[in-house]
Motif scaffolding. Sequence first.
Motif, PDB file in Angstrom:
ATOM      1  N   CYS A 202       0.881  -1.168   0.000  1.00  0.00           N
ATOM      2  CA  CYS A 202       0.000   0.000   0.000  1.00  0.00           C
ATOM      3  C   CYS A 202       0.916   1.214   0.000  1.00  0.00           C
ATOM      4  O   CYS A 202       1.590   1.475   0.998  1.00  0.00           O
ATOM      5  CB  CYS A 202      -0.875  -0.049   1.257  1.00  0.00           C
ATOM      6  SG  CYS A 202      -2.055   1.289   1.337  1.00  0.00           S
ATOM      7  N   PHE A 203       0.977   1.917  -1.131  1.00  0.00           N
ATOM      8  CA  PHE A 203       1.958   2.998  -1.244  1.00  0.00           C
ATOM      9  C   PHE A 203       1.589   4.160  -0.355  1.00  0.00           C
ATOM     10  O   PHE A 203       0.487   4.692  -0.449  1.00  0.00           O
ATOM     11  CB  PHE A 203       2.102   3.449  -2.697  1.00  0.00           C
ATOM     12  CG  PHE A 203       2.768   2.415  -3.533  1.00  0.00           C
ATOM     13  CD1 PHE A 203       4.142   2.192  -3.415  1.00  0.00           C
ATOM     14  CD2 PHE A 203       2.056   1.617  -4.389  1.00  0.00           C
ATOM     15  CE1 PHE A 203       4.759   1.209  -4.139  1.00  0.00           C
ATOM     16  CE2 PHE A 203       2.664   0.622  -5.123  1.00  0.00           C
ATOM     17  CZ  PHE A 203       4.022   0.415  -5.001  1.00  0.00           C
ATOM     18  N   PRO A 204       2.520   4.547   0.517  1.00  0.00           N
ATOM     19  CA  PRO A 204       2.214   5.646   1.428  1.00  0.00           C
ATOM     20  C   PRO A 204       2.171   6.978   0.696  1.00  0.00           C
ATOM     21  O   PRO A 204       2.646   7.097  -0.438  1.00  0.00           O
ATOM     22  CB  PRO A 204       3.370   5.600   2.440  1.00  0.00           C
ATOM     23  CG  PRO A 204       4.472   4.864   1.767  1.00  0.00           C
ATOM     24  CD  PRO A 204       3.850   3.988   0.717  1.00  0.00           C
ATOM     25  N   THR A 205       1.625   7.986   1.362  1.00  0.00           N
ATOM     26  CA  THR A 205       1.503   9.326   0.787  1.00  0.00           C
ATOM     27  C   THR A 205       2.860   9.816   0.262  1.00  0.00           C
ATOM     28  O   THR A 205       2.937  10.482  -0.760  1.00  0.00           O
ATOM     29  CB  THR A 205       0.975  10.296   1.866  1.00  0.00           C
ATOM     30  OG1 THR A 205      -0.168   9.687   2.455  1.00  0.00           O
ATOM     31  CG2 THR A 205       0.585  11.636   1.284  1.00  0.00           C
ATOM     32  N   SER A 206       3.934   9.438   0.961  1.00  0.00           N
ATOM     33  CA  SER A 206       5.268   9.928   0.590  1.00  0.00           C
ATOM     34  C   SER A 206       5.778   9.338  -0.735  1.00  0.00           C
ATOM     35  O   SER A 206       6.805   9.774  -1.229  1.00  0.00           O
ATOM     36  CB  SER A 206       6.262   9.595   1.695  1.00  0.00           C
ATOM     37  OG  SER A 206       6.379   8.200   1.807  1.00  0.00           O
ATOM     38  N   SER A 207       5.079   8.368  -1.326  1.00  0.00           N
ATOM     39  CA  SER A 207       5.558   7.767  -2.584  1.00  0.00           C
ATOM     40  C   SER A 207       5.374   8.696  -3.777  1.00  0.00           C
ATOM     41  O   SER A 207       5.864   8.398  -4.868  1.00  0.00           O
ATOM     42  CB  SER A 207       4.796   6.479  -2.900  1.00  0.00           C
ATOM     43  OG  SER A 207       4.902   5.585  -1.857  1.00  0.00           O
ATOM     44  N   GLY A 208       4.630   9.787  -3.580  1.00  0.00           N
ATOM     45  CA  GLY A 208       4.438  10.743  -4.675  1.00  0.00           C
ATOM     46  C   GLY A 208       3.134  10.508  -5.404  1.00  0.00           C
ATOM     47  O   GLY A 208       2.457   9.489  -5.204  1.00  0.00           O
ATOM     48  N   GLU A 209       2.804  11.495  -6.267  1.00  0.00           N
ATOM     49  CA  GLU A 209       1.491  11.544  -6.915  1.00  0.00           C
ATOM     50  C   GLU A 209       1.161  10.278  -7.714  1.00  0.00           C
ATOM     51  O   GLU A 209       0.036   9.804  -7.707  1.00  0.00           O
ATOM     52  CB  GLU A 209       1.411  12.759  -7.851  1.00  0.00           C
ATOM     53  CG  GLU A 209       1.210  14.078  -7.123  1.00  0.00           C
ATOM     54  CD  GLU A 209       0.016  14.046  -6.163  1.00  0.00           C
ATOM     55  OE1 GLU A 209      -1.050  13.562  -6.566  1.00  0.00           O
ATOM     56  OE2 GLU A 209       0.163  14.490  -5.015  1.00  0.00           O
ATOM     57  N   ASN A 210       2.168   9.716  -8.427  1.00  0.00           N
ATOM     58  CA  ASN A 210       1.882   8.583  -9.312  1.00  0.00           C
ATOM     59  C   ASN A 210       1.494   7.317  -8.558  1.00  0.00           C
ATOM     60  O   ASN A 210       0.843   6.445  -9.098  1.00  0.00           O
ATOM     61  CB  ASN A 210       3.110   8.246 -10.170  1.00  0.00           C
ATOM     62  CG  ASN A 210       3.398   9.337 -11.165  1.00  0.00           C
ATOM     63  OD1 ASN A 210       2.547  10.190 -11.378  1.00  0.00           O
ATOM     64  ND2 ASN A 210       4.584   9.322 -11.752  1.00  0.00           N
ATOM     65  N   LEU A 211       1.943   7.206  -7.326  1.00  0.00           N
ATOM     66  CA  LEU A 211       1.746   5.944  -6.615  1.00  0.00           C
ATOM     67  C   LEU A 211       0.849   6.039  -5.389  1.00  0.00           C
ATOM     68  O   LEU A 211       0.215   5.053  -5.023  1.00  0.00           O
ATOM     69  CB  LEU A 211       3.108   5.367  -6.183  1.00  0.00           C
ATOM     70  CG  LEU A 211       3.970   4.788  -7.302  1.00  0.00           C
ATOM     71  CD1 LEU A 211       5.332   4.389  -6.751  1.00  0.00           C
ATOM     72  CD2 LEU A 211       3.309   3.577  -7.955  1.00  0.00           C
TER      73      LEU A 211
END
Length: 245
Positions: A202-211
Amino acid sequence: MTTDQILMELHQFRHSPFCLKVRMALHAKNLAFKEIEVTPGIGQISLFRLSGQRQVPVLVDGEKVITDSTLIIRHLEEYHPQKPLIPHDPKFAAHVHLIEDWADTTLAKAAKSALIQAAAIDTELRLGLLPKEIPDPLQKVMEGFPFRLMNEITGIFSKREHDQLFSSLEQLSLLVQNKPWLIGDEMSIADLSVAAQLSLLCFPTSSGENLKGKGIPGISDHPLLQPLFQWQDQLVLSLHPTKPN
Ligand SMILES: N[C@@H](CCC(=O)N[C@@H](CS)C(=O)NCC(=O)O)C(=O)O
């Protein structure tokens, strides 16, 4: 000699959970460092020259070049002991080491297999995972590559593996309810190791807009696992200032 005057360098792949684990440890200790993005393949040649092996993360601290996330954090504990990430109590420390080892091996392997399977089906997810440095023509190749077929042939993530992973995640989800840390009353490397590997599911908020917000269907959106992914997102956010991706 290790010195605080020279900025430490972290050689990394942005989306590697092992690199996220080290970044979180550096932030937890409030240490300044420079991120050096390694291009998969070609960039690993100079990484090999630097460290004698080809995997990230690699930390350069003064004259020391340290490989492997666990060894890097042992080094940080020794030379930058502020905000300890390994408890002083030997029994708590033993639990922390066991969880770190489990997260870095069993959880890491299962999460990676689950992600590869999901990316085989979801082109957007696949492209979101590519490093920014990958040129457009190569992105087109990745878009068209028959990953789904490859995945079916290799049967990469079996139902049994999925069920084992799900059961471990359910247990973790119970552990983090009403309690911010997995072991004891302080943040430890157990929390960072687990949260880092969960970022593949589950990609966290910090992974950036694409993820951000994306994840493995059936896992990242499962109601029983929401306490776990909320715990992970909060922990990663608190230790990982968001940067434009
Ligand atoms: N045990 C290592 C694992 C590091 C690892 O698996 N790194 C991966 C990225 S997530 C890597 O560099 N893969 C590239 C390769 O093996 O060539 C650690 O804890 O740092």
